[in-house]
Structure formats: C-alpha cells, structure tokens
Design an enzyme around this catalytic site. Structure first.
Site, short mmCIF file in Angstrom:
data_model
loop_
_atom_site.label_atom_id
_atom_site.label_comp_id
_atom_site.label_asym_id
_atom_site.label_seq_id
_atom_site.Cartn_x
_atom_site.Cartn_y
_atom_site.Cartn_z
N ASN A 90 0.81 -1.22 0.00
CA ASN A 90 0.00 0.00 0.00
C ASN A 90 0.85 1.27 0.00
O ASN A 90 0.35 2.37 0.21
CB ASN A 90 -0.95 0.00 1.19
CG ASN A 90 -2.10 -0.97 1.01
OD1 ASN A 90 -2.46 -1.32 -0.11
ND2 ASN A 90 -2.66 -1.44 2.12
N HIS A 114 3.12 2.44 2.08
CA HIS A 114 3.43 3.13 3.32
C HIS A 114 4.01 2.12 4.31
O HIS A 114 4.03 0.91 4.05
CB HIS A 114 2.20 3.84 3.90
CG HIS A 114 1.04 2.95 4.19
ND1 HIS A 114 -0.25 3.40 4.35
CD2 HIS A 114 0.95 1.60 4.36
CE1 HIS A 114 -1.06 2.40 4.61
NE2 HIS A 114 -0.36 1.30 4.62
N CYS A 166 2.87 6.66 7.61
CA CYS A 166 4.27 7.08 7.59
C CYS A 166 4.88 6.61 6.27
O CYS A 166 4.64 5.50 5.81
CB CYS A 166 5.00 6.45 8.77
SG CYS A 166 6.71 6.97 8.96
#
Length: 366
Positions: free
Chosen positions: A267, A269, A304
């Site tokens: 995804n 991240h 993040c």
C-alpha cells in the site's frame, strides 16, 4: 502432499516396482495423497483437519469447472470452517521468528495475524494485489488500513511450536470493519493469545479515509457472522480502553528512527507491524531484561512514508491495576507488572503518528 504414481485408470490397481507387483503405499497420518486422476485420497485424517478441508474444497471447485487452485492454495495449511464464516490456519514458528527469549516476538505474532487475515480474504476470492481488496474497492481506488490493533499474549510459542490461528471479520459501524483472532497451541488446544483490530478504507490516490460504500459492505459482510462474535466478549475489557495523549515531556525516548525500504508494504506506506517495533524501541532496557510483553494496544492516526523520521516516546502509566479482561484484581506487586503509554511522532513537526499502551509481566524462570 504426495502424488500417487498409479496410472489414470488406477482405481485400486497394484503398483509395479522393478518388475514386482506391490500394494500402494499407505500414507502417514495427516498426509494427503493425490492420484494421477486428480482426486485427493485422504489417509487417516480427522475430518476437521485444515489440510483435508482445503483439499476437498479445491477438488469440489475443480469439479464445478472453476479455475484450478493455485499452488499456494493447495499447500497452505488453512481453510474456511464449515459455516464459511471464519478461517483457520496452522503455522510453525521458524528460527528467524524468535527473539532473545527464545520465543516468537510480538512482531512475529502480529505478522502471523496479518497473514492469516490475508489468507482468509484470498480464500473468499478477494484480491492479492492490495491486502484483500474487493472488486468494488479496486474500482473506487480504495484500500484497507489499520485503525486500531489490540493483542494479548498469554504464552509465547517457542521455535518449532505449531500455532493454530482462527480469524473472522464483521461490521464495525459505517466507517469500517473489525477483525478478531484466537491463537491456540495446536499440541494441546490451549488458547495462548487473542487479538482484535479495526480497519477503515482509504482512497489510494488522495490518501484520505473514506466511508465504506454499500457495494463494498455487500461484498464483505456476506462472509461475516450474522450476530456479533468477539474475541474479547468480557465487559470493559482492555481492548476498549481509550489511550490518553502522551504529554510533551517523556521519561524515555528513542529519537530519529528511520523507515527502511523493507518496512514499506504494497500500500506504499510503512506497514502497521513496523510501528510495534518502533514503540518497543523506547522501552527501558531493565524492563526488556526482566519482563515480557503481555498486551499491546495501538491507535493508528497517520501513515508514515519512506522519507519520514520518527521519534518514539514512552511514559510509565500510573493508575489502578487491572487484569487482562478489565476487571479489578488483587493488585500485583509493582515489580511484577508494568504499564506504559507510548507516542510515535514525526521528528520534523511533532505531529502524532500513533499512540499506544503496553502491559508487561515479569518473565517466568525457564
């Protein structure tokens, strides 16, 4: 899985070996023998065995003219349960999955939870290219992201132990779903852990959360229990406790944590399991030496990326001692049980990425 060498017209024909006629070899308990005609012959396997159930389901699928199961589907030690509403899979703890205590780490446990959840979704026909996205989700550009994770470990499995994990999902309001797990020691059936999580959908392009559409709900919740089934049915259990914001001043910290490329998932991240390791980086060493993690709860607030720098902050949480299911208990000695609050934040601007709570119990003599 063994493949029977008998010819296609086999039936019960004897085998030939160097000119001698021999009886077909009997399979060891728990071994599936597949004959050349493709029909699985199960030798002395309990009806509830995940291997047997997976093989039978694959055979039925082939007979219906559906696509042939993938090699992974045929070898995976997991299957849907008879009602089709939950899934079980068996895992062997590998040497590289254990830590300094010679038992599986909490990151290993979290990875296995994620893996069995994905296996469950794949067994239902969901996509493998975006952590179990449905057809409607792919059309809308949506992905699943973790909102909260709560894990309780009562006994950590050791290297070579075999763990059985059952999982199921169900609706959680209009914004998302919840997924629960129960972990057992396959050798004796003992429950060694439980976990629950909340998941929401995010637009992969805008990176904004989005309400689960009716189309997605129809695709997902047809495979969910019709009445709520909870891994933590106890009233006021620890999975429901709110996590307060950590004050700016922390007692313990680990600053300047940098994501590795290997920490990114499909995804794009940092994967949710990486946050667990970051949280534990700021636990004081004397706790690591004398205690083991009993419970961890994480609230995920921001994603993040690879180029972010993260600070891990920890404080001791003071207050009334509780046991794992939330009821008041005889307060153990302070040294026996320790509880902490955690915060992960961006080093650049201080924005909160994740907040958490951990409970630690004193290590038993081994």
């Amino acid at each position: 899985m063994l493949r029977c060498p008998t010819q296609p017209q086999c039936g019960r024909a004897p085998l030939r070996h160097h000119g001698r006629r021999e009886s077909p070899p009997s399979a060891a308990p728990g071994v599936v023998v597949r004959c050349a005609r493709g029909a699985p012959q199960v030798s002395r396997i309990e009806a509830a065995s995940p291997v047997a159930a997976t093989t039978a389901a694959a055979a039925a699928k082939a007979e219906r003219g559906d696509a042939r199961p993938s090699l992974a589907e045929r070898l995976r030690l997991g299957s849907l349960l008879e009602d089709g509403l939950s899934y079980k899979e068996i895992f062997i703890v590998r040497s590289y999955e254990v830590g300094i205590n010679k038992t599986a780490t909490v990151e290993t446990i979290a990875n296995l939870l994620q893996e069995v959840g994905c296996s469950h979704a794949q067994s239902l026909g969901f996509s493998t290219d975006g952590f179990a996205t449905t057809t409607s989700m792919r059309k809308l550009g949506l992905i699943w992201v973790t909102n909260r994770m709560h894990i309780e470990i009562y006994k950590y499995p050791a290297w070579g132990d075999v763990v059985e994990i059952e999982t199921w999902c169900q609706a959680d309001g209009r914004m998302g779903t919840r997924r629960d797990w129960i972990l057992k020691d396959l050798a004796n059936g003992e429950v060694i852990g439980r976990a629950t999580s909340k998941w929401v959908t995010m637009n992969q392009n805008t990176r904004r959360l989005q309400r689960v559409s009716d189309e997605v709900r129809d695709e997902v919740f047809i495979h969910c229990p019709k009445t709520p089934r909870l891994a933590f049915p106890e009233e006021n259990n620890g999975s429901l406790k709110k996590i307060p914001n950590l004050s700016d001043s922390s007692q313990y910290s680990r600053l300047g944590l940098v994501p590795r490329r290997a920490d990114l998932d499909m995804n794009q991240h940092v994967n949710n399991v990486t946050y667990i390791g970051w949280v534990l980086e700021s636990i004081p060493q004397d706790i690591i030496d004398t205690h083991e993690l009993q419970t961890i709860t994480l609230d995920y607030r921001r994603e993040c990326q690879y180029d972010d720098i993260v600070d891990s902050l920890t404080n001791v949480e003071e207050g009334e001692e509780k046991n794992m299911n939330g009821s008041a208990s005889a307060a153990p000695h302070k040294e026996e049980r320790q509880q902490f609050l955690h915060c992960l934040r961006f080093a650049a601007n201080g924005a909160e990425i994740n907040r958490g709570r951990t409970v630690w119990r004193r290590k038993l003599a081994r």
